[in-house]
Motif scaffolding. Structure first.
Motif, short mmCIF file in Angstrom:
data_model
loop_
_atom_site.label_atom_id
_atom_site.label_comp_id
_atom_site.label_asym_id
_atom_site.label_seq_id
_atom_site.Cartn_x
_atom_site.Cartn_y
_atom_site.Cartn_z
N ASP A 88 0.74 -17.74 -3.64
CA ASP A 88 0.05 -18.90 -3.08
C ASP A 88 -1.38 -18.93 -3.58
O ASP A 88 -1.97 -17.91 -3.88
N VAL A 132 -8.72 -20.93 19.33
CA VAL A 132 -8.76 -21.63 18.05
C VAL A 132 -8.03 -20.79 17.00
O VAL A 132 -8.30 -19.59 16.87
N ASN A 133 -7.10 -21.41 16.30
CA ASN A 133 -6.35 -20.70 15.27
C ASN A 133 -7.18 -20.58 14.00
O ASN A 133 -7.87 -21.51 13.60
N LEU A 134 -7.09 -19.42 13.36
CA LEU A 134 -7.83 -19.20 12.12
C LEU A 134 -6.98 -19.63 10.94
O LEU A 134 -5.96 -19.02 10.64
N GLU A 135 -7.40 -20.68 10.28
CA GLU A 135 -6.66 -21.15 9.11
C GLU A 135 -6.97 -20.27 7.91
O GLU A 135 -6.18 -20.13 7.00
N MET A 136 -8.15 -19.69 7.93
CA MET A 136 -8.59 -18.94 6.76
C MET A 136 -9.64 -17.92 7.17
O MET A 136 -10.48 -18.21 8.01
N ILE A 137 -9.58 -16.73 6.63
CA ILE A 137 -10.69 -15.78 6.75
C ILE A 137 -11.01 -15.32 5.34
O ILE A 137 -10.13 -14.97 4.57
N GLY A 182 -5.08 -16.71 5.01
CA GLY A 182 -5.01 -18.16 4.92
C GLY A 182 -4.62 -18.64 3.53
O GLY A 182 -4.12 -19.74 3.39
N GLU A 221 0.62 -18.24 3.32
CA GLU A 221 1.11 -18.68 4.62
C GLU A 221 1.82 -17.54 5.34
O GLU A 221 2.07 -17.62 6.53
N TYR A 271 -3.28 -26.52 -0.78
CA TYR A 271 -2.44 -25.32 -0.79
C TYR A 271 -1.31 -25.48 -1.81
O TYR A 271 -0.62 -26.49 -1.82
N HIS A 319 0.83 -17.83 10.20
CA HIS A 319 -0.22 -18.80 9.91
C HIS A 319 -0.60 -19.62 11.13
O HIS A 319 -1.75 -20.00 11.30
N SER A 320 0.38 -19.92 11.98
CA SER A 320 0.10 -20.82 13.09
C SER A 320 0.09 -20.10 14.44
O SER A 320 0.24 -20.72 15.48
N THR A 321 -0.07 -18.80 14.41
CA THR A 321 -0.10 -18.05 15.66
C THR A 321 -1.53 -17.61 15.98
O THR A 321 -2.12 -16.85 15.21
N VAL A 322 -2.07 -18.10 17.09
CA VAL A 322 -3.44 -17.75 17.46
C VAL A 322 -3.52 -16.27 17.84
O VAL A 322 -2.63 -15.75 18.50
N GLY A 323 -4.56 -15.60 17.41
CA GLY A 323 -4.82 -14.25 17.91
C GLY A 323 -4.30 -13.10 17.07
O GLY A 323 -4.55 -11.95 17.37
N ALA A 348 -10.21 -16.26 19.24
CA ALA A 348 -9.02 -16.23 20.11
C ALA A 348 -9.40 -16.67 21.52
O ALA A 348 -8.66 -17.40 22.17
#
Lengths: 450, 450
Positions: free
Chosen positions: B346, B412-417, A420, A423, B310, A394-398, B408
């Motif tokens: 979730d 910027v981290n993707l919280e949701m797609i 998203g 988690e 969440y 969840h918190s890893t870019v890319g 990327a």
């Protein structure tokens, strides 16, 4: 203290039981043993539980059942002969079967009692065998152990008071052998657990005695990070969390029936999956929490046989309760679903194809069009889901970039991305035809060259 | 036949009305004209509609309101003086205001009637002006035109019979000027439309007369493919579909109030957004269907001010009705939401932050934990949504890759797609702080160097 559970294939023959005894002997912490009934020794073989079900059916149908009893006894005789154990065990098993037959249980309860004979007999046999090897071992019936369950034949649920009863085992110094798969109601009636029953007993006992470890011995070295029928010799998972395990088992992984883990999960008991043929291997640990690593992805799961129902209506998002009414129609048609991703004017419902047979299509589409005044309703069958699983994703870019690159490399179009909401997982929907190429590309992206 | 609607800024001054007359004169197909009330001429100016609301408030509160009447008349006098139109028009406007004041309407209906004076007066003024230029033009009251609406002051809905009435305009050879923003009930009571009212009238009239084109004149050359406050001189969109327009206007685009388009959409009337200052420019066409292009992406929309709620619970997907019960709690707390992406254990609920004020947080989280026995409940504020919009995206391999690469690249981290639920949009959730960098990177990926 460790609780070790041995599955059907691990107790299928005398040779296997010798391995089991060796495993128990090798670690003095293995003091509570839970066993299944003997499983298949070769692919055409019949499991003892299935022999017992045949026996039960013959009895219930009023047919002769002596031959069925003999078949059960023979399976155990093969074992006792080879291990040089006294014939007395076989007499007891026969006596147990007779007492089920002559009990005043109704047929439904008798079925549970018949089925339980497999685990129960094997537990008795194993305890005698361990004694013969000089170990201080004894059989313990689930009733004496205090495994108290709800009155639901074939799908009993554990009652909370059981855990306190089981904790008494914590102080025993000898080795206790408990048959898996069944417990007793407060009134003393025998009930079996649902599918995966011996795993459930193991997990309950581990939680009850507050074990340091619940070892689940089976016939694979470990859980693989990807389906080994798609990728050759995939990487083994050495450690994964309960959550990860569950996401993996949702789509294609079937090492465990995931409910089986609930009691161990709730008591935070770590679980280890090991191979009876290779007990010194690392196996796969299932834990509550784990340290984060640079590559948080632990596995790729995939499964076919899904479909997507797509509904679009201009200004849908202004229409209060549209989604609820759509789901009501599906409920009314006995269709259960997995996910409902929504856009502004669109909603998709993802479900297993088995939930929505073709003969319902026309009617359901018509109902949605008419009752909800939808602009467009369509069904897309032959969908596969691919899940990339790992805590910390969840918190890893890319990561999404890496995954979507792999799909593009495999030239597979993404019908759906759901990221998203969980988690620990990213979910992708693709056409079934692209499944294997995608999984291979994902494996290469996330696991090769690390 | 074309229906041309001119917005408030397009009719704010004599100079603007000269441009409007020129536009009408330039194309003999422009035969039905719909107008707003005069808007702002400069940033500190007051719209005529706001002057009328002040007048209404003074009247309702029993205060003196002569000055407020004069302010309204002055705005129109500036125009008539400069255009050299007879004073008679101003007397009529004053008379109209007086007749609202002395009508036996209740205050609620009077408010609608006061507000409508702006559009109505401008329509009368414009028709006289067009006549003075030698055009065969006439004012048409919505009642005579047959714009029949529901009895809902301030938020009237068009009734279907109106379209048949309006079709009679199809055969008129002169130029008809209709005031936007209001209609009449069957009983003859004046009611205004909700926000975007003149756009609604334009769209209704275009549908009713079965126009070949609905031209919406405003003060921008066209719709940009991305927010011009984030990207300098972005590409203009020459053509987009209704669906695309709607997805774009959901997150940050505000050229149109999207409901305004419903009547035109239902009648498949193409819409063109044009600039009154540059009527020969291409503008942006909004159509029902369009040809596919190699780059199906037409625009990038983005908006801040969202949050994600969440909820996780082990074995959630086995629990029938979990999602419904979660949404029930939100409904009970008067919280409305946008999306509900779900995993296996979730569920996230995406909503505008304004829906979920901080003072409700503690109570709602406690209720979810207690009533649903959830393992974890958390709220993530400061979320931005970015939408990539375009018909045909759904079947183009590699778009998700391109988009995720851009995120990327912007680190910027993707919280949701959320992709695949809509056929025409991909939705991404990110932290607000990453919004501008992401949008710039996406613009570069999808629109630069084409």
């Amino acid at each position: 203290m460790k609780v070790a559970k041995f599955g059907g294939s691990s107790v299928a023959s005398a040779k296997m039981l010798e391995k089991v005894a060796g495993i128990i002997q090798a670690d003095s912490d293995r003091r509570v043993i839970v066993v299944s009934a003997p499983g298949k020794r070769y692919s055409d073989d019949t499991k003892v539980t299935d022999l017992l079900i045949n026996l039960c059916n013959a009895y219930v149908n009023g047919e002769s059942y002596e031959k069925e009893i003999d078949l059960v006894i023979e399976r155990f005789k093969d074992i006792t002969d080879e291990l040089g154990l006294p014939e007395q065990i076989l007499h007891e098993i026969r006596k147990d079967i007779q007492s089920v037959i002559h009990s005043d249980y109704e047929n439904e309860l008798k079925k549970d009692a018949f089925k339980a004979v497999g685990e129960d007999s094997l537990a008795k046999l194993l305890s005698v065998y361990l004694q013969s090897l000089g170990m201080d071992a004894s059989y313990l019936n689930p009733k004496e152990a205090g495994i108290i369950v709800s009155d639901e034949p074939g799908s009993a649920q554990i009652l909370d008071e059981s855990f306190d009863h089981l904790y008494k085992l914590h102080d025993r110094k000898d080795i206790v052998v408990i048959p898996g798969f069944f417990g007793f109601t407060k009134e003393g009636k025998l009930m079996t657990f649902p599918r995966g029953g011996s795993d459930i007993t193991g997990s309950i006992v581990a939680a009850g005695v507050k074990a340091d470890l619940y070892e689940n011995f089976t016939d694979v070295d470990s859980v693989y990070c990807v389906n080994p029928t798609i990728v050759d010799n995939p990487r083994e998972i050495t450690s994964l969390t309960y959550k990860e395990m569950r996401e993996l088992s949702y789509a294609g992984f079937s090492v465990f029936h995931d409910e089986a883990l609930i009691p161990a999960f709730k008591a935070s008991i770590p679980v280890c999956i090991k191979n009876t043929h290779n007990p010194d291997g690392l196996g796969t640990m299932i834990v509550s929490e784990k340290h984060m690593t640079p590559n948080p992805v632990v596995g790729i799961a995939s499964d076919k046989g899904f479909l997507s129902l797509y509904v679009s209506k201009y200004l849908m998002n202004r229409e209060l309760g549209f989604g609820r009414r759509l789901l009501n129609i599906l409920e009314d048609e006995d269709i259960s679903f997995e996910h409902t991703p929504s856009g502004i004017d669109d909603m998709s419902v993802i479900m297993r194809e088995s939930q929505f047979p073709k003969e319902k299509e026309e009617r359901v589409i018509r109902r949605i069009k008419e009752e909800l005044d939808a602009d467009m309703v369509s069904i897309d069958r032959g969908l596969a889901l691919v899940m990339i699983v790992g805590e910390g994703m969840h918190s890893t870019v890319g990561l999404a970039q890496k995954a979507t690159e792999a799909f593009a490399e495999a030239n597979v179009n993404l019908e759906m991305i759901n990221q998203g909401s969980s988690e620990v997982a990213m979910m992708f929907g693709i056409k079934e035809s692209g499944l294997e190429a995608s999984v291979r590309a994902l494996y290469k992206a996330f696991f090769k060259g690390q």
